[in-house]
Design a protein around this motif. Structure first.
Motif, PDB file in Angstrom:
ATOM      1  N   LYS A   1       0.834  -1.198   0.000  1.00 44.63           N
ATOM      2  CA  LYS A   1       0.000   0.000   0.000  1.00 44.63           C
ATOM      3  C   LYS A   1       0.868   1.248   0.000  1.00 44.63           C
ATOM      4  CE  LYS A   1      -3.713  -2.598   1.995  1.00 44.63           C
ATOM      5  NZ  LYS A   1      -4.555  -2.970   3.096  1.00 44.63           N
ATOM      6  N   PHE A   2       2.036   1.131  -0.626  1.00 43.59           N
ATOM      7  CA  PHE A   2       2.936   2.285  -0.734  1.00 43.59           C
ATOM      8  C   PHE A   2       2.888   2.846  -2.151  1.00 43.59           C
ATOM      9  CE2 PHE A   2       5.327  -0.168   2.646  1.00 43.59           C
ATOM     10  CZ  PHE A   2       5.083   0.737   3.669  1.00 43.59           C
ATOM     11  N   THR A   3       3.136   4.147  -2.260  1.00 40.67           N
ATOM     12  CA  THR A   3       3.227   4.765  -3.581  1.00 40.67           C
ATOM     13  C   THR A   3       4.625   4.509  -4.141  1.00 40.67           C
ATOM     14  OG1 THR A   3       4.131   6.834  -2.716  1.00 40.67           O
ATOM     15  CG2 THR A   3       1.727   6.662  -2.812  1.00 40.67           C
ATOM     16  N   LYS A   4       4.787   4.783  -5.412  1.00 48.09           N
ATOM     17  CA  LYS A   4       6.095   4.575  -6.060  1.00 48.09           C
ATOM     18  C   LYS A   4       7.166   5.428  -5.364  1.00 48.09           C
ATOM     19  CE  LYS A   4       7.290   3.117 -10.507  1.00 48.09           C
ATOM     20  NZ  LYS A   4       6.794   2.936 -11.845  1.00 48.09           N
ATOM     21  N   LYS A   5       6.792   6.675  -5.066  1.00 49.48           N
ATOM     22  CA  LYS A   5       7.737   7.594  -4.398  1.00 49.48           C
ATOM     23  C   LYS A   5       8.157   7.037  -3.036  1.00 49.48           C
ATOM     24  CE  LYS A   5       7.918  12.509  -5.326  1.00 49.48           C
ATOM     25  NZ  LYS A   5       7.678  12.490  -6.787  1.00 49.48           N
ATOM     26  N   GLU A   6       7.180   6.531  -2.276  1.00 54.44           N
ATOM     27  CA  GLU A   6       7.477   5.971  -0.955  1.00 54.44           C
ATOM     28  C   GLU A   6       8.400   4.764  -1.079  1.00 54.44           C
ATOM     29  OE1 GLU A   6       3.571   6.924   1.797  1.00 54.44           O
ATOM     30  OE2 GLU A   6       3.383   5.397   0.255  1.00 54.44           O
ATOM     31  N   LEU A   7       8.119   3.925  -2.083  1.00 54.36           N
ATOM     32  CA  LEU A   7       8.947   2.727  -2.284  1.00 54.36           C
ATOM     33  C   LEU A   7      10.379   3.114  -2.633  1.00 54.36           C
ATOM     34  CD1 LEU A   7       6.456   0.427  -4.219  1.00 54.36           C
ATOM     35  CD2 LEU A   7       7.490  -0.072  -2.000  1.00 54.36           C
ATOM     36  N   GLN A   8      10.524   4.139  -3.471  1.00 52.04           N
ATOM     37  CA  GLN A   8      11.878   4.584  -3.837  1.00 52.04           C
ATOM     38  C   GLN A   8      12.625   5.094  -2.613  1.00 52.04           C
ATOM     39  OE1 GLN A   8      10.552   7.222  -6.909  1.00 52.04           O
ATOM     40  NE2 GLN A   8      11.231   5.877  -8.560  1.00 52.04           N
ATOM     41  N   SER A   9      11.913   5.839  -1.784  1.00 52.45           N
ATOM     42  CA  SER A   9      12.550   6.399  -0.597  1.00 52.45           C
ATOM     43  C   SER A   9      12.879   5.289   0.409  1.00 52.45           C
ATOM     44  CB  SER A   9      11.625   7.479  -0.031  1.00 52.45           C
ATOM     45  OG  SER A   9      11.663   7.492   1.350  1.00 52.45           O
TER      46      SER A   9
ATOM     47  N   GLY B   1      16.774 -17.180   5.808  1.00 45.85           N
ATOM     48  CA  GLY B   1      17.823 -16.626   6.666  1.00 45.85           C
ATOM     49  C   GLY B   1      18.252 -15.218   6.307  1.00 45.85           C
ATOM     50  N   ALA B   2      17.558 -14.608   5.366  1.00 49.27           N
ATOM     51  CA  ALA B   2      17.873 -13.220   5.010  1.00 49.27           C
ATOM     52  C   ALA B   2      16.581 -12.499   4.654  1.00 49.27           C
ATOM     53  CB  ALA B   2      18.836 -13.173   3.829  1.00 49.27           C
ATOM     54  N   ILE B   3      16.541 -11.210   4.984  1.00 55.77           N
ATOM     55  CA  ILE B   3      15.371 -10.408   4.607  1.00 55.77           C
ATOM     56  C   ILE B   3      15.746  -9.608   3.366  1.00 55.77           C
ATOM     57  CG2 ILE B   3      13.818  -8.552   5.304  1.00 55.77           C
ATOM     58  CD1 ILE B   3      14.243  -9.371   8.205  1.00 55.77           C
ATOM     59  N   HIS B   4      15.002  -9.850   2.275  1.00 52.06           N
ATOM     60  CA  HIS B   4      15.176  -9.055   1.066  1.00 52.06           C
ATOM     61  C   HIS B   4      14.361  -7.787   1.224  1.00 52.06           C
ATOM     62  CE1 HIS B   4      15.612 -13.273  -0.143  1.00 52.06           C
ATOM     63  NE2 HIS B   4      16.523 -12.831  -0.988  1.00 52.06           N
ATOM     64  N   PHE B   5      14.630  -6.829   0.361  1.00 50.78           N
ATOM     65  CA  PHE B   5      13.862  -5.581   0.391  1.00 50.78           C
ATOM     66  C   PHE B   5      12.357  -5.877   0.249  1.00 50.78           C
ATOM     67  CE2 PHE B   5      12.041  -1.873  -1.934  1.00 50.78           C
ATOM     68  CZ  PHE B   5      12.124  -0.968  -0.887  1.00 50.78           C
ATOM     69  N   GLU B   6      12.027  -6.837  -0.652  1.00 44.31           N
ATOM     70  CA  GLU B   6      10.608  -7.173  -0.857  1.00 44.31           C
ATOM     71  C   GLU B   6       9.947  -7.666   0.430  1.00 44.31           C
ATOM     72  OE1 GLU B   6      12.695  -8.244  -4.751  1.00 44.31           O
ATOM     73  OE2 GLU B   6      13.131  -8.106  -2.618  1.00 44.31           O
ATOM     74  N   ASP B   7      10.627  -8.588   1.143  1.00 44.81           N
ATOM     75  CA  ASP B   7      10.096  -9.120   2.414  1.00 44.81           C
ATOM     76  C   ASP B   7       9.800  -7.972   3.366  1.00 44.81           C
ATOM     77  OD1 ASP B   7      10.591 -11.748   1.580  1.00 44.81           O
ATOM     78  OD2 ASP B   7      12.581 -11.792   2.487  1.00 44.81           O
ATOM     79  N   PHE B   8      10.791  -7.074   3.463  1.00 43.87           N
ATOM     80  CA  PHE B   8      10.730  -5.954   4.395  1.00 43.87           C
ATOM     81  C   PHE B   8       9.533  -5.054   4.072  1.00 43.87           C
ATOM     82  CE2 PHE B   8      12.152  -1.493   5.205  1.00 43.87           C
ATOM     83  CZ  PHE B   8      12.095  -1.537   6.588  1.00 43.87           C
ATOM     84  N   VAL B   9       9.400  -4.700   2.806  1.00 40.95           N
ATOM     85  CA  VAL B   9       8.367  -3.746   2.394  1.00 40.95           C
ATOM     86  C   VAL B   9       6.967  -4.349   2.506  1.00 40.95           C
ATOM     87  CG1 VAL B   9       7.460  -2.497   0.404  1.00 40.95           C
ATOM     88  CG2 VAL B   9       9.849  -2.371   0.944  1.00 40.95           C
ATOM     89  N   VAL B  10       6.829  -5.616   2.155  1.00 46.09           N
ATOM     90  CA  VAL B  10       5.518  -6.266   2.250  1.00 46.09           C
ATOM     91  C   VAL B  10       5.076  -6.330   3.717  1.00 46.09           C
ATOM     92  CG1 VAL B  10       4.308  -8.465   1.953  1.00 46.09           C
ATOM     93  CG2 VAL B  10       5.691  -7.560   0.091  1.00 46.09           C
ATOM     94  N   GLY B  11       6.010  -6.709   4.600  1.00 47.30           N
ATOM     95  CA  GLY B  11       5.701  -6.745   6.035  1.00 47.30           C
ATOM     96  C   GLY B  11       5.355  -5.376   6.576  1.00 47.30           C
ATOM     97  N   LEU B  12       6.158  -4.394   6.192  1.00 52.05           N
ATOM     98  CA  LEU B  12       5.958  -3.024   6.665  1.00 52.05           C
ATOM     99  C   LEU B  12       4.613  -2.476   6.203  1.00 52.05           C
ATOM    100  CD1 LEU B  12       7.838  -1.205   8.321  1.00 52.05           C
ATOM    101  CD2 LEU B  12       8.498  -0.078   6.194  1.00 52.05           C
ATOM    102  N   SER B  13       4.248  -2.795   4.975  1.00 52.34           N
ATOM    103  CA  SER B  13       2.984  -2.322   4.425  1.00 52.34           C
ATOM    104  C   SER B  13       1.808  -2.858   5.248  1.00 52.34           C
ATOM    105  CB  SER B  13       2.858  -2.777   2.968  1.00 52.34           C
ATOM    106  OG  SER B  13       1.573  -2.511   2.483  1.00 52.34           O
ATOM    107  N   ILE B  14       1.897  -4.129   5.644  1.00 55.64           N
ATOM    108  CA  ILE B  14       0.828  -4.717   6.469  1.00 55.64           C
ATOM    109  C   ILE B  14       0.775  -4.030   7.829  1.00 55.64           C
ATOM    110  CG2 ILE B  14       0.108  -6.802   7.715  1.00 55.64           C
ATOM    111  CD1 ILE B  14       1.267  -8.425   5.339  1.00 55.64           C
TER     112      ILE B  14
END
Length: 200
Positions: free
Chosen positions: A31-39, A88-101
């Motif tokens: 649920k992030f905008t493109k700008k938010e994802l870039q930042s 055993g590692a958090i990718h950017f995708e894992d991080f952002v999907v979790g954060l979005s929730i």
């Protein structure tokens, strides 16, 4: 089987420069905008130039937010909840999907995420032992100095109360349905879930 040699995996982490999936795809998933994802990506790359976070790095970053207590154990559980594929590692995708929730998810999505955190061995049930382990780690992280009134048995009392409410059929474990139903009906639990968000 023996654990892999840690220096090997560190070497691997530092040589693999992980490229995130397209921003469009991530935007559709979150649920992030493109700008938010870039930042967010800039910040993530700043902290983790390889594009991957291993558990030790995660603990290090996380403990800075809770200097008054010991965040090691809670960070371990949180890391496992973010590490969706368990590699055993958090990718950017894992991080952002979790954060979005956690930041923008519906109550239902947040509760499912919380259930996953409490279900340490990922077998679809929360046991008293699992809930106690998480509660103890939260109390440790908050620090004895902050809450000197907390007694040693406080986490256990907390878990007993939770379980009395949640374990509808009294079989000693809490299922996702019991968890969702009880949390959504109970004002106090919902409030403590808000508190739980602040912890994250």
């Amino acid at each position: 089987c023996p654990p892999p040699d840690s220096s090997d995996s560190e070497l691997e982490l530092s040589t693999v420069r992980h490229q995130p999936e397209g921003l469009d795809q991530l935007q559709a998933q979150t649920k992030f905008t493109k700008k938010e994802l870039q930042s967010l990506y800039r910040g993530f790359k700043n902290e983790c130039p390889t594009g991957l976070v291993d558990e030790d790095t995660f603990k290090l970053i996380y403990s800075q937010f809770f200097p008054q207590g010991d965040a090691t154990m809670y960070a371990h559980f949180l890391f496992n909840a973010f590490d969706a594929d368990g590699n055993g590692a958090i990718h950017f995708e894992d991080f952002v999907v979790g954060l979005s929730i956690l930041l923008r998810g519906t109550v239902h999505e947040k509760l499912k995420w919380a259930f996953n955190l409490y279900d340490i061995n990922k077998d679809g049930y929360i046991t008293k032992e699992e809930m106690l382990a998480i509660m103890k780690s939260i109390y440790d992280m908050m620090g004895r100095h902050t809450y000197p009134i907390l007694r040693e048995d406080a986490p256990l009392a907390h878990v007993e109360r939770f379980f009395q409410k949640m374990d509808r059929n009294q079989d000693g474990v809490v299922t996702i349905d019991e968890f969702l139903e009880t949390c959504q009906k109970d004002e106090n639990i919902m409030r403590s879930m808000q508190l739980f968000e602040n912890v994250i």
